[in-house]
Design a protein around this motif. Structure first.
Motif, PDB file in Angstrom:
ATOM      1  N   SER A  69       3.322  -7.129  -2.691  1.00 23.70           N
ATOM      2  CA  SER A  69       4.321  -6.076  -1.796  1.00 23.70           C
ATOM      3  C   SER A  69       4.434  -6.795  -0.105  1.00 23.70           C
ATOM      4  N   PRO A  70       5.645  -6.848   0.200  1.00 20.27           N
ATOM      5  CA  PRO A  70       5.524  -6.921   1.680  1.00 20.27           C
ATOM      6  C   PRO A  70       5.071  -5.877   2.337  1.00 20.27           C
ATOM      7  N   PHE A  71       4.850  -4.785   1.944  1.00 17.76           N
ATOM      8  CA  PHE A  71       3.996  -3.631   2.686  1.00 17.76           C
ATOM      9  C   PHE A  71       2.978  -3.094   1.958  1.00 17.76           C
ATOM     10  N   GLU A  72       2.082  -2.307   2.474  1.00 17.76           N
ATOM     11  CA  GLU A  72       0.991  -1.562   1.771  1.00 17.76           C
ATOM     12  C   GLU A  72       1.283  -0.108   1.674  1.00 17.76           C
ATOM     13  N   GLY A  73       1.179   0.462   0.580  1.00 15.32           N
ATOM     14  CA  GLY A  73       1.493   2.095   0.723  1.00 15.32           C
ATOM     15  C   GLY A  73       1.702   2.399  -0.781  1.00 15.32           C
ATOM     16  N   TRP A  74       2.090   4.085  -0.869  1.00 11.71           N
ATOM     17  CA  TRP A  74       2.189   4.375  -2.155  1.00 11.71           C
ATOM     18  C   TRP A  74       3.155   5.444  -2.036  1.00 11.71           C
ATOM     19  N   ARG A  75       3.645   5.866  -3.442  1.00 10.75           N
ATOM     20  CA  ARG A  75       4.561   6.903  -3.430  1.00 10.75           C
ATOM     21  C   ARG A  75       4.048   7.864  -4.798  1.00 10.75           C
ATOM     22  N   VAL A  76       4.116   8.733  -4.801  1.00 10.97           N
ATOM     23  CA  VAL A  76       3.923   9.834  -5.763  1.00 10.97           C
ATOM     24  C   VAL A  76       4.938  10.881  -6.047  1.00 10.97           C
ATOM     25  N   ALA A  77       5.318  11.262  -7.193  1.00  9.49           N
ATOM     26  CA  ALA A  77       6.276  12.473  -7.221  1.00  9.49           C
ATOM     27  C   ALA A  77       5.761  13.246  -8.666  1.00  9.49           C
ATOM     28  N   PHE A  78       5.672  14.471  -8.527  1.00 11.93           N
ATOM     29  CA  PHE A  78       5.299  15.722  -9.376  1.00 11.93           C
ATOM     30  C   PHE A  78       6.357  16.194  -9.955  1.00 11.93           C
ATOM     31  N   ASN A  79       6.802  16.376 -11.167  1.00  6.60           N
ATOM     32  CA  ASN A  79       7.708  17.327 -11.733  1.00  6.60           C
ATOM     33  C   ASN A  79       7.163  18.444 -12.431  1.00  6.60           C
ATOM     34  N   GLY A  80       7.653  19.506 -12.021  1.00  3.89           N
ATOM     35  CA  GLY A  80       7.293  20.975 -12.615  1.00  3.89           C
ATOM     36  C   GLY A  80       8.198  21.732 -12.941  1.00  3.89           C
ATOM     37  N   THR A  81       8.039  22.867 -13.650  1.00  6.72           N
ATOM     38  CA  THR A  81       9.031  23.886 -14.452  1.00  6.72           C
ATOM     39  C   THR A  81       9.725  24.329 -13.230  1.00  6.72           C
ATOM     40  N   LYS A  82       9.150  24.568 -12.008  1.00 10.94           N
ATOM     41  CA  LYS A  82       9.796  25.195 -10.875  1.00 10.94           C
ATOM     42  C   LYS A  82      10.396  24.249  -9.699  1.00 10.94           C
ATOM     43  N   GLY A  83      10.251  22.985  -9.989  1.00 12.04           N
ATOM     44  CA  GLY A  83      10.477  22.077  -8.791  1.00 12.04           C
ATOM     45  C   GLY A  83       9.762  20.767  -8.914  1.00 12.04           C
ATOM     46  N   ARG A  84       9.674  20.141  -7.569  1.00 17.48           N
ATOM     47  CA  ARG A  84       9.223  18.659  -7.531  1.00 17.48           C
ATOM     48  C   ARG A  84       8.551  18.638  -6.181  1.00 17.48           C
ATOM     49  N   ILE A  85       7.421  17.889  -6.357  1.00 20.56           N
ATOM     50  CA  ILE A  85       6.578  17.571  -4.914  1.00 20.56           C
ATOM     51  C   ILE A  85       6.593  16.203  -4.733  1.00 20.56           C
ATOM     52  N   GLU A  86       6.915  15.500  -3.706  1.00 20.31           N
ATOM     53  CA  GLU A  86       7.086  14.185  -3.317  1.00 20.31           C
ATOM     54  C   GLU A  86       6.318  13.715  -2.208  1.00 20.31           C
ATOM     55  N   ALA A  87       5.378  12.803  -2.304  1.00 17.13           N
ATOM     56  CA  ALA A  87       4.435  12.254  -1.236  1.00 17.13           C
ATOM     57  C   ALA A  87       4.472  10.882  -1.141  1.00 17.13           C
ATOM     58  N   SER A  88       4.190  10.424  -0.119  1.00 13.01           N
ATOM     59  CA  SER A  88       3.915   8.906   0.177  1.00 13.01           C
ATOM     60  C   SER A  88       2.999   8.654   1.477  1.00 13.01           C
ATOM     61  N   GLN A  89       2.520   7.268   1.558  1.00 10.44           N
ATOM     62  CA  GLN A  89       1.739   7.085   2.647  1.00 10.44           C
ATOM     63  C   GLN A  89       2.259   5.689   2.979  1.00 10.44           C
ATOM     64  N   ASP A  90       2.462   5.086   4.329  1.00 13.53           N
ATOM     65  CA  ASP A  90       2.402   3.976   4.705  1.00 13.53           C
ATOM     66  C   ASP A  90       3.718   3.195   4.317  1.00 13.53           C
ATOM     67  N   ILE A  91       4.735   3.895   3.847  1.00 10.96           N
ATOM     68  CA  ILE A  91       6.060   3.084   3.759  1.00 10.96           C
ATOM     69  C   ILE A  91       6.519   2.967   5.181  1.00 10.96           C
ATOM     70  N   PRO A  92       6.824   1.690   5.541  1.00  9.72           N
ATOM     71  CA  PRO A  92       7.177   1.524   6.733  1.00  9.72           C
ATOM     72  C   PRO A  92       8.274   1.847   7.498  1.00  9.72           C
ATOM     73  N   TYR A  93       9.279   1.973   6.578  1.00  7.99           N
ATOM     74  CA  TYR A  93      10.437   2.406   7.037  1.00  7.99           C
ATOM     75  C   TYR A  93      10.731   4.127   6.996  1.00  7.99           C
ATOM     76  N   HIS A  94       9.596   4.912   6.633  1.00  4.99           N
ATOM     77  CA  HIS A  94       9.493   6.343   6.633  1.00  4.99           C
ATOM     78  C   HIS A  94       8.957   6.590   7.941  1.00  4.99           C
ATOM     79  N   SER A  95       8.310   5.809   8.682  1.00  9.27           N
ATOM     80  CA  SER A  95       7.485   6.196  10.095  1.00  9.27           C
ATOM     81  C   SER A  95       8.008   5.514  11.225  1.00  9.27           C
ATOM     82  N   ILE A  96       7.889   6.033  12.370  1.00  4.42           N
ATOM     83  CA  ILE A  96       8.283   5.204  13.454  1.00  4.42           C
ATOM     84  C   ILE A  96       6.894   4.770  14.147  1.00  4.42           C
ATOM     85  N   ASN A  97       5.799   5.184  13.512  1.00  7.65           N
ATOM     86  CA  ASN A  97       4.666   4.888  13.953  1.00  7.65           C
ATOM     87  C   ASN A  97       3.737   3.637  13.128  1.00  7.65           C
TER      88      ASN A  97
END
Length: 463
Positions: A325-353
């Motif tokens: 990949s051009p970048f190193e990082g990860w994404r995860v999404a959890f789907n539940g009966t009452k909603g959804r959790i989304e999490a990620s780390q080190d996606i370059p265009y998600h962070s200004i730092n």
């Protein structure tokens, strides 16, 4: 009846306690330091399980032996770690001569089983780096050895211990999105870190079990822990389409390659003083070349991987691993009966730092105690409501702060109850690799693989 995880961890924590505490079940007493022997003096062995233990826990542990097949690297490791213990080519002789309480295994993946089993047979508790081993036959042999032994095995899964991973676990445990239904998980290795696996012995299926086992075991353990269930079935796809035989040219290694000016992956190992001193200076002993060509034709692992996993509680997982990949990082999404959790780390265009891709893996492996805090968001989106952004304090060094927390739990605070159940034992180690082993077999056999058919472990709905 032995308490496989508790007994091992408690025995270590007792070393730092008052000598007035009764010793009963333990084979060593609180007036003595924990005697540790290390087998495998590569980078993970001498840094995280070597020098860091000496720097942080020398008041409660002592190294009594180091073992490796490479004699000159052993001498280097002894000096780098900063110990005065004897060194051994023969692992069994080391254990018999030094009688350690704990053996730490950081050898090549395909040899883990040899040292785990022999360590248990010789009366030692054993701590092994991930993965537990590389195939189902060796896994079963380890399971059998642990059952016969009065000693115990723990697997060094550090990702569980990062504050970010722990916050996700807390949200799932609290039913923030109701009952879990499905998970999507994507991991991206960049062209620095991802490529490094194909330079090394990891590119050989027999040595590493492929990245399905060596790398993905990290991810599958996280997922098993987050989901709080065990895998029952896996179906996978995979191929080798970028590295290995697919390269436009090839050489023996980067140092001698005539294509160095044309290859985007050229890496001069001699410019990295630590890597040169750890590997190049000792390759004459065992022939291990650390800067092998990424495009050598004998690479036989996969460089693209995707799998669908069904869990015993009927949760489903969609997983993928990209190795260039051009970048190193990860994404995860959890789907539940009452909603959804989304999490990620080190996606370059998600962070200004964002830091450079070349720095990311170096930061993960860095074991210094730098206080470099940042924040990463977790999105919680409940049905019919606005989403909530939770900011989690993050540390960049030592796998997101997981490394030091894992070692503190093992060597300092093991008697403190952990509400998140982050300590990983033999069953956790087995279940994480069995997904990867099953995925590999699924690709080869073109069918879904039942986890229960790989070893005598039967998947449980709840861990």
């Amino acid at each position: 009846m032995k308490n496989s995880r508790r007994k091992f961890l408690s025995s270590i924590s007792m070393l730092a306690a008052s000598t007035t505490i009764p010793l009963h079940a333990f084979s060593f007493d609180t007036s003595k330091k924990l005697k540790v022997a290390l087998v495998g003096t590569g980078i993970r062995g001498i840094t995280f399980w070597g020098k860091r233990l000496v720097d942080q826990y020398s008041d409660i542990i002592e190294f009594v032996g180091l073992s490796d097949i490479n004699p000159s690297r052993l001498d280097y490791a002894k000096n780098y770690i900063g110990v005065s213990c004897p060194v051994f080519i023969d692992f069994e002789k080391m254990v018999k001569d030094t009688r350690p309480d704990l053996v730490i295994v950081t050898t090549k993946d395909s040899t883990h089983h040899q040292f785990i089993i022999k360590g248990l047979e010789l009366g030692c508790d054993v701590l092994t780096e991930k993965p537990l081993t590389v195939d189902e036959t060796k896994c079963q042999a380890i399971l059998d050895a642990e059952k016969k032994s009065e000693k115990n095995l723990i697997v060094g899964f550090n990702y569980r211990w990062s504050p970010y991973a722990t916050k996700i676990k807390e949200l799932l445990m609290s039913k923030a999105i109701g009952d879990l239904v499905s998970v999507d998980f994507n991991w991206y290795l960049n062209t620095y870190h991802g490529a490094s696996y194909f330079r090394r012995w990891h590119g050989d299926m027999k040595s590493s079990g492929s990245l399905w086992v060596h790398k993905s075991t990290h991810h599958f353990d996280l997922l098993n822990w987050w989901i709080d269930s065990e895998p029952s079935e896996v179906f996978a796809y995979g191929d080798l389409e970028f590295y290995g035989k697919n390269g436009p040219f090839r050489g023996d290694n980067c140092r001698t390659c005539k294509h160095s000016k044309d290859c985007d992956f050229y890496w001069d190992i001699n410019q990295d003083e630590f890597m040169k001193e750890l590997y190049v200076d000792h390759e004459h002993e065992d022939g291990y070349i650390r800067d092998n060509c990424l495009f050598r034709k004998d690479i036989d692992i996969y460089d693209k991987m995707s799998a669908q996993v069904k869990y015993a509680d009927n949760t489903t997982l969609n997983y993928s691993l990209t190795t260039y990949s051009p970048f190193e990082g990860w994404r995860v999404a959890f789907n539940g009966t009452k909603g959804r959790i989304e999490a990620s780390q080190d996606i370059p265009y998600h962070s200004i730092n964002s830091i450079s891709e070349a720095e990311k893996h170096a930061n993960e492996m860095d074991q210094t105690n730098k206080e470099e805090l940042s924040y990463e968001p977790i999105i919680v989106h409940k049905l019919w409501k606005e989403h909530e952004t939770i900011k989690v304090p993050m540390e960049k060094q030592g796998h997101g702060g997981g490394d030091k927390r894992l070692q503190d739990k093992i060597f300092k605070t093991s008697d403190t109850e952990d509400p998140y159940g982050r300590t990983a034992g033999i069953r956790d180690g087995a279940m994480s690799i069995l997904i990867g082993i099953g995925a590999r077999r699924s690709i080869e056999e073109k069918k879904a693989i039942q986890i229960a058919q790989l070893t005598d472990l039967k998947p449980k709905k709840k861990r």
